[in-house]
Enzyme design. Structure first.
Site, mmCIF file in Angstrom:
data_model
loop_
_atom_site.group_PDB
_atom_site.id
_atom_site.type_symbol
_atom_site.label_atom_id
_atom_site.label_comp_id
_atom_site.label_asym_id
_atom_site.label_seq_id
_atom_site.Cartn_x
_atom_site.Cartn_y
_atom_site.Cartn_z
ATOM 1 N N LYS A 178 33.087 -82.690 61.078
ATOM 2 C CA LYS A 178 34.024 -83.563 60.377
ATOM 3 C C LYS A 178 33.470 -84.011 59.031
ATOM 4 O O LYS A 178 32.312 -84.427 58.937
ATOM 5 C CB LYS A 178 34.312 -84.806 61.230
ATOM 6 C CG LYS A 178 35.171 -85.857 60.528
ATOM 7 C CD LYS A 178 35.151 -87.179 61.283
ATOM 8 C CE LYS A 178 35.841 -88.272 60.471
ATOM 9 N NZ LYS A 178 35.676 -89.604 61.087
ATOM 10 N N GLU B 245 27.795 -95.067 55.587
ATOM 11 C CA GLU B 245 28.958 -94.176 55.579
ATOM 12 C C GLU B 245 30.258 -94.952 55.752
ATOM 13 O O GLU B 245 31.237 -94.438 56.291
ATOM 14 C CB GLU B 245 28.798 -93.096 56.650
ATOM 15 C CG GLU B 245 27.565 -92.231 56.425
ATOM 16 C CD GLU B 245 27.772 -90.771 56.756
ATOM 17 O OE1 GLU B 245 28.907 -90.351 57.013
ATOM 18 O OE2 GLU B 245 26.766 -90.036 56.738
ATOM 19 N N HIS C 251 30.722 -88.885 55.552
ATOM 20 C CA HIS C 251 31.739 -89.611 54.792
ATOM 21 C C HIS C 251 31.214 -89.882 53.398
ATOM 22 O O HIS C 251 30.155 -90.497 53.235
ATOM 23 C CB HIS C 251 32.092 -90.926 55.501
ATOM 24 C CG HIS C 251 32.617 -90.709 56.885
ATOM 25 N ND1 HIS C 251 31.788 -90.396 57.941
ATOM 26 C CD2 HIS C 251 33.875 -90.733 57.378
ATOM 27 C CE1 HIS C 251 32.519 -90.235 59.034
ATOM 28 N NE2 HIS C 251 33.788 -90.443 58.713
#
Length: 256
Positions: free
Chosen positions: A173, A89, A146
């Protein structure tokens, strides 16, 4: 109108209420460099993120616990988010699921950190072990994802955030890489939809790189509760100087 969001309070900072929280990473490889970086960040961040994956002794739990204690002492109450970002990530470390869980649990149980980051796509049992250990110690969990390859469709972004929430994350997130201005709009619209229709926890969303800077500045308009700034060197593409970021966020917050 958005749904009722349960804010996350860490020390004297509340994430999910009022103006967006500014998080600033420190990435030093040695205790000496970390001390210099924290001194530079002092008073400019609401939360400091320690990127443990940069640390020269990230595989030594005793060294990691000692360093987290030193950071907490230097920060004098500013909340500390501990993050081991893996190479999958965009991070600096390659680590298997068991070792990743062991390290993150050690951080959660150190007594020095207020939040830990958990890459939610790691092995499910490892993620669940981290979440349980963190919550047992009153440490908040930031579940993260991510995507450096591009920007998934809106429905996929929403689905990932909902999965994080279902895993028990306190904050959800996601960061994605735009290839066009349309991708930035996709991220912002996904944030809005999640915030208005599904979110029970604060969200942190961003579109990375130069194209995505607007998402770091104006994400609060769409439902993002925090953003990442920098002091010195950026830890991710598109981060903005923390002081400049705070000035813009305060203008937007007053206008809203």
């Amino acid at each position: 109108m958005g749904r009722t969001i349960t804010p996350v309070r860490v020390a004297d900072v509340t994430i999910g209420e009022g103006a967006p929280t500014i998080i600033v990473p420190v990435t030093g490889r040695t205790p000496e460099v970390l001390r210099e970086q924290v001194a530079a960040v002092a008073g400019r961040a609401d939360v400091v993120e320690w990127r443990v994956d940069f640390f020269h002794a990230a595989d030594d739990h005793d060294a990691v616990r000692a360093q987290s204690a030193a950071l907490a002492e230097q920060l004098q109450g500013t909340p500390l988010l501990a993050t081991c970002r893996t190479s999958d990530e965009g991070g600096e470390i390659e680590i298997d699921d068991d070792a990743y869980a062991d390290l993150t649990v050690a951080l959660a149980e150190s007594g020095s950190v207020h939040l830990v980051d958990v890459e939610y796509r790691r092995d499910r049992s490892a993620v669940e072990r981290i979440v349980a250990a963190a919550h047992a110690r009153g440490v908040a969990v930031v579940a993260s994802n991510h995507d450096f390859d591009g920007t998934p469709p809106k429905d996929e972004i929403v689905a990932r955030l909902r999965q994080m929430q279902d895993l028990g994350a306190d904050i959800c997130k996601i960061a994605v890489m735009p290839r066009s201005t349309g991708d930035v709009l996709t991220l912002l619209d996904a944030t809005r939809t999640m915030h208005e229709e599904y979110a029970e926890r604060p969200l942190i969303t961003m579109s990375m790189g130069g194209l995505g800077v607007v998402s770091r500045i104006a994400g609060q308009v769409f439902g993002s509760a925090a953003t990442f700034g920098m002091v010195g060197t950026a830890s991710a593409p598109g981060q903005i100087d923390a002081d400049e970021l705070r000035s813009v966020l305060e203008v937007l917050h007053r206008a809203g």
